[in-house]
Design an enzyme around this catalytic site. Structure first.
Site, PDB file in Angstrom:
ATOM      1  N   ARG A 142       2.178  -1.920  22.157  1.00 23.32           N
ATOM      2  CA  ARG A 142       1.514  -0.996  23.079  1.00 23.32           C
ATOM      3  C   ARG A 142       0.905   0.157  22.308  1.00 23.32           C
ATOM      4  O   ARG A 142      -0.157   0.680  22.663  1.00 23.32           O
ATOM      5  CB  ARG A 142       2.488  -0.476  24.146  1.00 23.32           C
ATOM      6  CG  ARG A 142       1.865   0.595  25.052  1.00 23.32           C
ATOM      7  CD  ARG A 142       2.685   0.879  26.302  1.00 23.32           C
ATOM      8  NE  ARG A 142       4.100   0.936  26.080  1.00 23.32           N
ATOM      9  CZ  ARG A 142       4.763   1.962  25.545  1.00 23.32           C
ATOM     10  NH1 ARG A 142       4.116   3.054  25.159  1.00 23.32           N
ATOM     11  NH2 ARG A 142       6.078   1.916  25.394  1.00 23.32           N
ATOM     12  N   TYR A 156     -22.355   2.283  38.826  1.00 21.98           N
ATOM     13  CA  TYR A 156     -21.451   1.209  39.210  1.00 21.98           C
ATOM     14  C   TYR A 156     -20.508   1.703  40.313  1.00 21.98           C
ATOM     15  O   TYR A 156     -19.893   2.771  40.190  1.00 21.98           O
ATOM     16  CB  TYR A 156     -20.665   0.741  37.986  1.00 21.98           C
ATOM     17  CG  TYR A 156     -19.515  -0.170  38.309  1.00 21.98           C
ATOM     18  CD1 TYR A 156     -19.686  -1.291  39.123  1.00 21.98           C
ATOM     19  CD2 TYR A 156     -18.249   0.085  37.807  1.00 21.98           C
ATOM     20  CE1 TYR A 156     -18.617  -2.116  39.432  1.00 21.98           C
ATOM     21  CE2 TYR A 156     -17.185  -0.738  38.088  1.00 21.98           C
ATOM     22  CZ  TYR A 156     -17.369  -1.841  38.913  1.00 21.98           C
ATOM     23  OH  TYR A 156     -16.317  -2.655  39.217  1.00 21.98           O
ATOM     24  N   LYS A 175     -18.720  -7.233  29.811  1.00 22.59           N
ATOM     25  CA  LYS A 175     -20.119  -7.588  29.985  1.00 22.59           C
ATOM     26  C   LYS A 175     -20.745  -8.031  28.663  1.00 22.59           C
ATOM     27  O   LYS A 175     -20.309  -8.991  28.081  1.00 22.59           O
ATOM     28  CB  LYS A 175     -20.859  -6.406  30.621  1.00 22.59           C
ATOM     29  CG  LYS A 175     -20.133  -5.791  31.835  1.00 22.59           C
ATOM     30  CD  LYS A 175     -19.785  -6.782  32.918  1.00 22.59           C
ATOM     31  CE  LYS A 175     -19.330  -6.146  34.226  1.00 22.59           C
ATOM     32  NZ  LYS A 175     -18.077  -5.414  34.189  1.00 22.59           N
TER      33      LYS A 175
END
Length: 381
Positions: A48, A101, A200
């Site tokens: 992490r 967005y 994307k």
């Protein structure tokens, strides 16, 4: 300094020191052996906090955008949230464009505004409106710029907005998802931070969800890094590896995306069923000159307003054969969507609501002639 295409292949990608493997290994581990209590090897303790594969991606991202650091998150929104929490406090203000967005607007309006943050929405192409929105801004203010915008393809002048934002003491953030670092370099134009959905164009193959924040200030970078560690919205090693693989071909893909989108846009402009095409590569686009100045190319995204209204738009979106009806964008395959009820459903009824006759196209890297023929046959139905 080497050119972008070379750095996209090599930055953070040294061959494996043990075996000489050209592709660095995928480190699928949650924890790391210590040579003694607190004696960690190269700082690795738990995945992490750090993982070699994620570090490799972060080095690559920082290099491509010219930042001092980059952080890879589980999604674009996770990265945006970490940045906002590192920057804002109750009483702070976010000035955002009126075409962004829908998830970004939802994140601020529904998660941060109830916490005490003020949200002001303006047209980023009007510098006077932006100055007005920043007037009397509190100490902690973020100017959130998206260009090209999603889905109406508005263009914002990054250099001019950075000057306006900094004059008001604001942190200037640019969501560069539609352009990618290959087509546009916001930090070099004056922005402080770049945000991405790496899902994307950076990933580019519709097989991984992720996000990234790239910064040019080390102090703010340290705050984002702590939030990444403390809240844990990290990208997994495999997701980071997939994103690295995608980035290696980013330059060649963006060239093809741009060429194909230009061909589709020019074909749609001539069609009688089309009311308007939103694509900055068209000479009559209001932001064409600015886009020509600050972008290497015009990208693979475009939207189209249908003259027949909402029903014609829905019929068009459901009639293509090569363009798949789906959420998301930026993959090698072409996608089509109806923003009002898909990607931007969360902003219906707000000033960001998308006109119901608008359809958004993510133009892939297939043959341009085949894509043009597909939209033409869909419009004929």
């Amino acid at each position: 300094m080497t050119e972008f295409s070379t750095r996209a292949v090599h930055a953070g990608q040294d061959p494996d020191a043990t075996t000489g493997a050209v592709i660095p290994p995928l480190h699928l581990t949650s924890t790391y052996v210590q040579d003694g209590i607190g004696q960690m090897r190269n700082g690795y303790e738990y995945s992490r906090s750090a993982n070699p594969t994620r570090d490799s991606l972060q080095t690559l991202l920082a290099d491509l955008d010219g930042g001092v650091a980059a952080y890879s998150f589980a999604s674009g929104l996770a990265g945006e949230d970490a940045l906002l929490r590192a920057t804002l406090a109750p009483g702070a203000r976010v000035v955002m464009g009126n075409d962004v967005y829908g998830g970004t607007h939802r994140l601020v309006s529904r998660l941060h505004v109830p916490w005490g943050v003020e949200l002001v929405v303006v047209d980023m192409s009007d510098l006077d409106l932006v100055r007005g929105a920043l007037e009397g801004a509190p100490e902690k203010t973020v100017l959130w710029v998206e260009t090209p915008t999603n889905p109406l393809m508005k263009i914002a002048d990054i250099a001019a907005l950075a000057e306006v934002g900094h004059a008001a003491g604001a942190l200037v953030v640019v969501d560069n998802t539609f352009a990618s670092p290959y087509l546009q370099q916001p930090l070099s134009l004056g922005a402080d931070v770049v945000a991405y959905s790496t899902t994307k164009y950076l990933g580019g193959h519709s097989d991984v969800v992720g996000g990234a924040i790239v910064l040019k200030d080390q102090e703010l970078a340290d705050k984002v890094q702590f939030l990444q560690f403390g809240a844990g919205a990290i990208s997994s090693p495999f997701d980071a590896w997939l994103t690295i693989r995608g980035i290696k071909t980013l330059a060649v893909r963006m060239e093809r995306h741009s060429q194909n989108a230009q061909a589709v846009a020019e074909a749609l402009v001539e069609h009688p069923a089309v009311e308007r095409v939103f694509y900055p590569g068209l000479a009559d686009h209001p932001g064409h000159d600015v886009a020509s100045r600050q972008m290497r190319g015009f990208g693979g995204m475009l939207s189209v307003a249908l003259a027949g209204g909402p029903e014609a738009a829905k019929r068009f979106a459901e009639s293509t054969e090569l363009f798949a009806l789906a959420e998301s964008l930026g993959g090698v395959e072409s996608l089509i969507g109806y923003p009002s009820e898909m990607t931007h459903a969360s902003v219906k009824g707000t000033e960001l609501a998308v006109p119901e006759n608008v359809v958004r196209l993510s133009v892939g890297i297939e043959d341009a002639g085949d894509l043009v023929a597909d939209v033409q046959q869909a419009l004929a139905r």
